[in-house]
Design a protein around this motif. Sequence first.
Motif, PDB file in Angstrom:
ATOM      1  N   HIS A  79       0.828  -1.203   0.000  1.00 14.26           N
ATOM      2  CA  HIS A  79       0.000   0.000   0.000  1.00 14.26           C
ATOM      3  C   HIS A  79       0.868   1.260   0.000  1.00 14.26           C
ATOM      4  O   HIS A  79       0.604   2.209  -0.759  1.00 14.26           O
ATOM      5  CB  HIS A  79      -0.903   0.001   1.237  1.00 14.26           C
ATOM      6  CG  HIS A  79      -1.841  -1.151   1.310  1.00 14.26           C
ATOM      7  ND1 HIS A  79      -1.411  -2.429   1.570  1.00 14.26           N
ATOM      8  CD2 HIS A  79      -3.195  -1.229   1.152  1.00 14.26           C
ATOM      9  CE1 HIS A  79      -2.448  -3.244   1.573  1.00 14.26           C
ATOM     10  NE2 HIS A  79      -3.535  -2.541   1.321  1.00 14.26           N
ATOM     11  N   VAL A  80       1.880   1.250   0.842  1.00 11.23           N
ATOM     12  CA  VAL A  80       2.781   2.411   0.901  1.00 11.23           C
ATOM     13  C   VAL A  80       3.492   2.599  -0.434  1.00 11.23           C
ATOM     14  O   VAL A  80       3.674   3.722  -0.909  1.00 11.23           O
ATOM     15  CB  VAL A  80       3.796   2.240   2.043  1.00 11.23           C
ATOM     16  CG1 VAL A  80       4.772   3.415   2.074  1.00 11.23           C
ATOM     17  CG2 VAL A  80       3.084   2.131   3.383  1.00 11.23           C
ATOM     18  N   GLY A  81       3.879   1.480  -1.067  1.00 14.45           N
ATOM     19  CA  GLY A  81       4.537   1.568  -2.371  1.00 14.45           C
ATOM     20  C   GLY A  81       3.626   2.123  -3.448  1.00 14.45           C
ATOM     21  O   GLY A  81       4.057   2.913  -4.298  1.00 14.45           O
TER      22      GLY A  81
ATOM     23  N   PHE B 231       0.491   9.026   5.513  1.00 14.29           N
ATOM     24  CA  PHE B 231      -0.355   7.891   5.139  1.00 14.29           C
ATOM     25  C   PHE B 231      -0.195   6.754   6.138  1.00 14.29           C
ATOM     26  O   PHE B 231      -1.186   6.127   6.550  1.00 14.29           O
ATOM     27  CB  PHE B 231       0.013   7.418   3.731  1.00 14.29           C
ATOM     28  CG  PHE B 231      -0.728   6.187   3.291  1.00 14.29           C
ATOM     29  CD1 PHE B 231      -2.066   6.256   2.928  1.00 14.29           C
ATOM     30  CD2 PHE B 231      -0.091   4.952   3.251  1.00 14.29           C
ATOM     31  CE1 PHE B 231      -2.752   5.115   2.523  1.00 14.29           C
ATOM     32  CE2 PHE B 231      -0.763   3.819   2.853  1.00 14.29           C
ATOM     33  CZ  PHE B 231      -2.105   3.895   2.484  1.00 14.29           C
ATOM     34  N   ALA B 232       1.044   6.457   6.543  1.00 14.97           N
ATOM     35  CA  ALA B 232       1.270   5.385   7.520  1.00 14.97           C
ATOM     36  C   ALA B 232       0.607   5.712   8.856  1.00 14.97           C
ATOM     37  O   ALA B 232       0.056   4.824   9.524  1.00 14.97           O
ATOM     38  CB  ALA B 232       2.771   5.152   7.702  1.00 14.97           C
TER      39      ALA B 232
ATOM     40  N   LEU C 195      -0.346   3.124  11.755  1.00 17.43           N
ATOM     41  CA  LEU C 195       1.043   2.774  12.056  1.00 17.43           C
ATOM     42  C   LEU C 195       1.213   1.279  12.321  1.00 17.43           C
ATOM     43  O   LEU C 195       1.828   0.875  13.313  1.00 17.43           O
ATOM     44  CB  LEU C 195       1.558   3.584  13.252  1.00 17.43           C
ATOM     45  CG  LEU C 195       1.983   5.022  12.976  1.00 17.43           C
ATOM     46  CD1 LEU C 195       2.498   5.683  14.241  1.00 17.43           C
ATOM     47  CD2 LEU C 195       3.049   5.092  11.894  1.00 17.43           C
ATOM     48  N   ALA C 196       0.659   0.464  11.441  1.00 18.70           N
ATOM     49  CA  ALA C 196       0.891  -0.975  11.528  1.00 18.70           C
ATOM     50  C   ALA C 196       2.367  -1.262  11.303  1.00 18.70           C
ATOM     51  O   ALA C 196       3.074  -0.503  10.631  1.00 18.70           O
ATOM     52  CB  ALA C 196       0.043  -1.708  10.489  1.00 18.70           C
TER      53      ALA C 196
ATOM     54  N   ALA D  24       7.547   2.441   5.308  1.00 15.32           N
ATOM     55  CA  ALA D  24       7.844   3.870   5.367  1.00 15.32           C
ATOM     56  C   ALA D  24       9.312   4.104   5.719  1.00 15.32           C
ATOM     57  O   ALA D  24       9.962   4.992   5.147  1.00 15.32           O
ATOM     58  CB  ALA D  24       6.932   4.551   6.391  1.00 15.32           C
ATOM     59  N   TRP D  25       9.845   3.307   6.634  1.00 17.24           N
ATOM     60  CA  TRP D  25      11.257   3.439   6.998  1.00 17.24           C
ATOM     61  C   TRP D  25      12.159   3.127   5.806  1.00 17.24           C
ATOM     62  O   TRP D  25      13.114   3.859   5.518  1.00 17.24           O
ATOM     63  CB  TRP D  25      11.589   2.496   8.161  1.00 17.24           C
ATOM     64  CG  TRP D  25      11.580   3.148   9.507  1.00 17.24           C
ATOM     65  CD1 TRP D  25      10.691   2.944  10.520  1.00 17.24           C
ATOM     66  CD2 TRP D  25      12.510   4.113   9.999  1.00 17.24           C
ATOM     67  NE1 TRP D  25      11.001   3.729  11.599  1.00 17.24           N
ATOM     68  CE2 TRP D  25      12.118   4.452  11.310  1.00 17.24           C
ATOM     69  CE3 TRP D  25      13.634   4.732   9.456  1.00 17.24           C
ATOM     70  CZ2 TRP D  25      12.806   5.374  12.085  1.00 17.24           C
ATOM     71  CZ3 TRP D  25      14.334   5.653  10.230  1.00 17.24           C
ATOM     72  CH2 TRP D  25      13.914   5.957  11.530  1.00 17.24           C
TER      73      TRP D  25
END
Length: 419
Positions: free
Chosen positions: A156-158, A192-193, A198-199, A206-207
Motif C-alpha cells: 500500500h505504501v509503495g 499515510f502510515a 502505524l501498523a 515507510a522506513w
Amino acid sequence: MTKELRKRPFARPLFVWLCGICISVYVPFECAAIGLGCICLSLMFFSRNVQREKSLYGERWQWGTWYLLLLLALSCGYVYYRLKTNHSFYYADWLEWCQLWQRELLEPIDLLDLSEWKKNVLATLTLGYRQELEGSVRERFSLAGAAHILAVSGFHVGVVYSFLRLCLFPLSDKSRLRYLKAVLLLVSIWLFAAITGLAASAVRAAWMLSLYLIGVTIRKKRDSYNTWCATAFCMLVYNPFYLFDIGFQLSFLAVLSIFFFYRRIASLFQLRNPFIRIPWDWFAISLAAQIGTFPLCLYYFGEMSSVSLLAALPVSFFSILIIPLALVWIVLVKQGWVCMPLHEMTSWLTDTFCSFVDRIGRVDPVTPAEPLSVFMLFEVYLSLLFLCFYIREKYPRYLVTALFFFFLFSASMLIERIS
C-alpha cells in the motif's frame, strides 16, 4: 561471510539487539545480569593474555567485542525497563489526531454505490480502518490469498509512493528541486502510515522508503540488505515488542525473501515481451515472498491459500487501481467536489474486486497433516537458511546441513503424527 557483514554495518547491531530482546523476555533479570558479568570478566582475562602475546590484530577486535557487549547490555536493560513499566504501544497526541482524521476521511466512502461489506473492504484497503470488517470477510480474503491486502503494508505504501511520485513529475530529480520532492514524498508516506494506524508492516515500508529516498537524494550508494537491517534495528529500538508482532515478522521475512529469491526466479526465463514479462515478474515476486513466509503462515494460521500465486496478479492489479482512485475520491469530496465519473469507476472496480475475491476464496486451502510446533518452525527456517547459503556460495557442506535440518523436520512431523 565476513566480507558481506562489513558491507552491511547494521547487520551486527541488529543481531545483538535481537539477542538482547530475546534474553530480556525469556530469561530472568538476575540470571541475565550474572551471565553478562561473567562474559565481561572472561573477556578482560582473555584480553590480558592476548596483549602479552602481542596479537597481530591489535586491539581492534577487543573494541568491537566491548561495543557489542555494551549494545547487548543496553538492549537488555531497555527491554527490562519497558517490561517493568508498560510495554504496550503508546499513542502520542498527534497519532490520536490522525485517528480522528481517519474517521473523518471515511465519510466519502459512504457515498459510493456499494454494499456495506464492500464499503468496509474499501475503507480497510485505503485507510486501514478494520474495526467494522466482519470475520467472515477476512476469512474469505485469507482463503483467496489476499489477506495481506486488508493489512496496510509495504504494498500500500509503495502504491501511494508511486502515485505521488507520478504527480510530482514536474520536480526534476536532476535539479535542486529533488530536495523539495523528497521532503514532500517523505511527509506524505509517513502521514499515510500514521492515518492508517502505524501498523508494523506500514512502518517498515515507510522506513525503508525513507532511507531509500534519502540515499537517492544525496546520491549515495544503496544496499537493499543494509536498508532492511537498518529499518528493523530502528523499529526495534523504538518498540522492541514489534518483534512479537505477526505483521512485523511476516513483512520483514517477505521482503528479505524477495531480495534473495526474486532475481533468481525471474532470471529463469529471459522474456522480452512486456505482456508476458510483467505477469511473470509479479508471479516471481509472489513466489519469492511465499518461500519465506509459508512456514510462518502454517505455524500461526494452520492453513494457507492454495490459489494465492494465481490470485496474486489480479489482486495486485485491482489494488493498484483502487487505492489511488479511492484516495483521490476522498480528497475531492472533502474539498466539496463530487466527480461522478470517478465515483462510478471507483464503485465498479471495488465491486468487481470483491466479487473476484469472493469467488476465488471458495477454493479449499492447504493444511499440513500436523500443526507446526516452535521446534519444527525453527528446523524449517534453519534448512531454508543453509539452502540460501548453498545457492549463494555453492559449498556442498551448506547443502548437507540444509538436508540434515530438513530430515529433522520430517522426523519431528512423523513423531508428532505417531504420538
